[in-house]
Design a protein around this motif. Structure first.
Motif, mmCIF file in Angstrom:
data_model
loop_
_atom_site.group_PDB
_atom_site.id
_atom_site.type_symbol
_atom_site.label_atom_id
_atom_site.label_comp_id
_atom_site.label_asym_id
_atom_site.label_seq_id
_atom_site.Cartn_x
_atom_site.Cartn_y
_atom_site.Cartn_z
ATOM 1 N N VAL A 199 77.928 89.344 89.611
ATOM 2 C CA VAL A 199 78.984 89.430 90.625
ATOM 3 C C VAL A 199 80.325 88.961 90.058
ATOM 4 C CG1 VAL A 199 79.777 88.498 92.835
ATOM 5 C CG2 VAL A 199 77.410 89.237 92.577
ATOM 6 N N ILE A 200 80.307 87.858 89.321
ATOM 7 C CA ILE A 200 81.560 87.340 88.752
ATOM 8 C C ILE A 200 82.104 88.298 87.707
ATOM 9 C CG2 ILE A 200 82.589 85.479 87.392
ATOM 10 C CD1 ILE A 200 80.663 83.553 88.754
ATOM 11 N N ALA A 201 81.235 88.833 86.855
ATOM 12 C CA ALA A 201 81.690 89.778 85.834
ATOM 13 C C ALA A 201 82.330 91.003 86.477
ATOM 14 C CB ALA A 201 80.517 90.196 84.944
ATOM 15 N N ALA A 202 81.695 91.515 87.536
ATOM 16 C CA ALA A 202 82.260 92.671 88.234
ATOM 17 C C ALA A 202 83.597 92.320 88.874
ATOM 18 C CB ALA A 202 81.276 93.166 89.286
ATOM 19 N N SER A 203 83.710 91.102 89.395
ATOM 20 C CA SER A 203 84.963 90.658 90.020
ATOM 21 C C SER A 203 86.083 90.561 88.995
ATOM 22 C CB SER A 203 84.755 89.305 90.702
ATOM 23 O OG SER A 203 83.781 89.377 91.720
ATOM 24 N N VAL A 204 85.771 90.013 87.827
ATOM 25 C CA VAL A 204 86.775 89.876 86.772
ATOM 26 C C VAL A 204 87.268 91.253 86.322
ATOM 27 C CG1 VAL A 204 87.130 89.201 84.364
ATOM 28 C CG2 VAL A 204 86.003 87.629 85.955
ATOM 29 N N VAL A 205 86.338 92.179 86.113
ATOM 30 C CA VAL A 205 86.712 93.525 85.676
ATOM 31 C C VAL A 205 87.553 94.225 86.747
ATOM 32 C CG1 VAL A 205 85.809 95.828 85.158
ATOM 33 C CG2 VAL A 205 84.781 93.820 84.089
ATOM 34 N N ALA A 206 87.142 94.092 88.013
ATOM 35 C CA ALA A 206 87.893 94.728 89.099
ATOM 36 C C ALA A 206 89.300 94.150 89.201
ATOM 37 C CB ALA A 206 87.150 94.557 90.417
ATOM 38 N N ALA A 207 89.418 92.834 89.088
ATOM 39 C CA ALA A 207 90.732 92.186 89.173
ATOM 40 C C ALA A 207 91.613 92.616 88.006
ATOM 41 C CB ALA A 207 90.561 90.676 89.180
ATOM 42 N N HIS A 208 91.064 92.602 86.810
ATOM 43 C CA HIS A 208 91.817 93.016 85.617
ATOM 44 C C HIS A 208 92.294 94.456 85.752
ATOM 45 C CE1 HIS A 208 91.947 95.080 81.698
ATOM 46 N NE2 HIS A 208 92.549 93.992 81.269
#
Length: 243
Positions: free
Chosen positions: A141-150
């Motif tokens: 979930v965090i990895a997906a959040s970081v990629v989406a934010a970036h």
């Protein structure tokens, strides 16, 4: 040679279109043979994204040396490596973005590249949070959040034609991720049930009379190793209520 081939390919894609450009066209423009092209790029699509393999390797190296104390901060900083790669050549990045929007096959390829970045970030987080259960879920979930934010901040910059500082929007988006998920490493890991694994049976609480006088009832919890704490508490509460 990689840069020469990539530049020749991209010039032809802009002039003729991606679908109308062949590998023979690219090597003719670059002045090399077909074998030279395939030594560096497995396909035409790879020539559109010549810098991602290097960037992925740099990200992996960065995470391997990252401090364990702030895993969310580490993956956020790792994402900025990709941002700097785009920002290093704004004109090329904007042209590539527009070309990718026009060619469905390139969009699909780009999504596969993004997924590799996400998997790299998630792998680092799993090494900190755990490979199973809520630890693995938290990592994904965090990895997906970081990629989406970036990507949100990066696309704002690309749509503007590469105007201004791309780090402003990306930093703002990543700050939201850190605010939502960033916690000290000790509290970020899923709490492990304080139980002893005695078998592979599902978690089953049971009560045992204690003290011999009926005054002190003891609830003993037997659970699989790695059972989420909320499940342990739920089962204990149920057992206490029943008794």
């Amino acid at each position: 040679m990689r840069e020469v081939l990539a530049q020749a390919a991209f010039q032809l894609f802009l002039e003729r279109g991606f679908e109308r450009t062949t590998v023979d066209d690219i090597v003719a423009r670059a002045g090399v043979g077909r074998r030279s092209f395939f030594r560096y790029f497995p396909s035409k699509e790879d020539a559109v994204f010549p810098d991602h393999e290097r960037c992925l390797a740099e990200m992996t190296e960065f995470l391997a040396a990252a401090d364990d104390g702030d895993p969310v901060g580490a993956v956020s900083d790792a994402a900025r490596i990709v941002l700097r790669m785009y920002a290093a050549n704004p004109e090329f990045s904007v042209q590539r973005y527009r070309l990718t929007r026009e060619v469905p096959g390139l969009r699909t390829y780009e999504l596969s590249v993004v997924r590799r970045y996400e998997q790299t970030l998630a792998g680092h987080l799993r090494s900190r949070f755990g490979e199973d259960g809520d630890g693995a879920l938290r990592a994904e979930v965090i990895a997906a959040s970081v990629v989406a934010a970036h990507n949100n901040g990066l696309r704002l910059w690309l749509r503007s034609g590469g105007e201004g500082d791309p780090e402003v929007a990306v930093d703002h988006a990543l700050a939201l991720v850190r605010e939502a998920w960033g916690r000290p490493a000790a509290s970020a890991a899923p709490a492990a049930p304080a139980v002893t694994e005695v078998s592979a049976a599902p978690a089953v609480p049971f009560a045992v009379s204690g003290g011999g006088d009926g005054d002190g009832e003891v609830v003993v919890m037997v659970a699989r190793k790695g059972t989420p704490m909320w499940r342990v508490v739920q089962q204990i509460e149920a057992a206490v209520s029943e008794n």
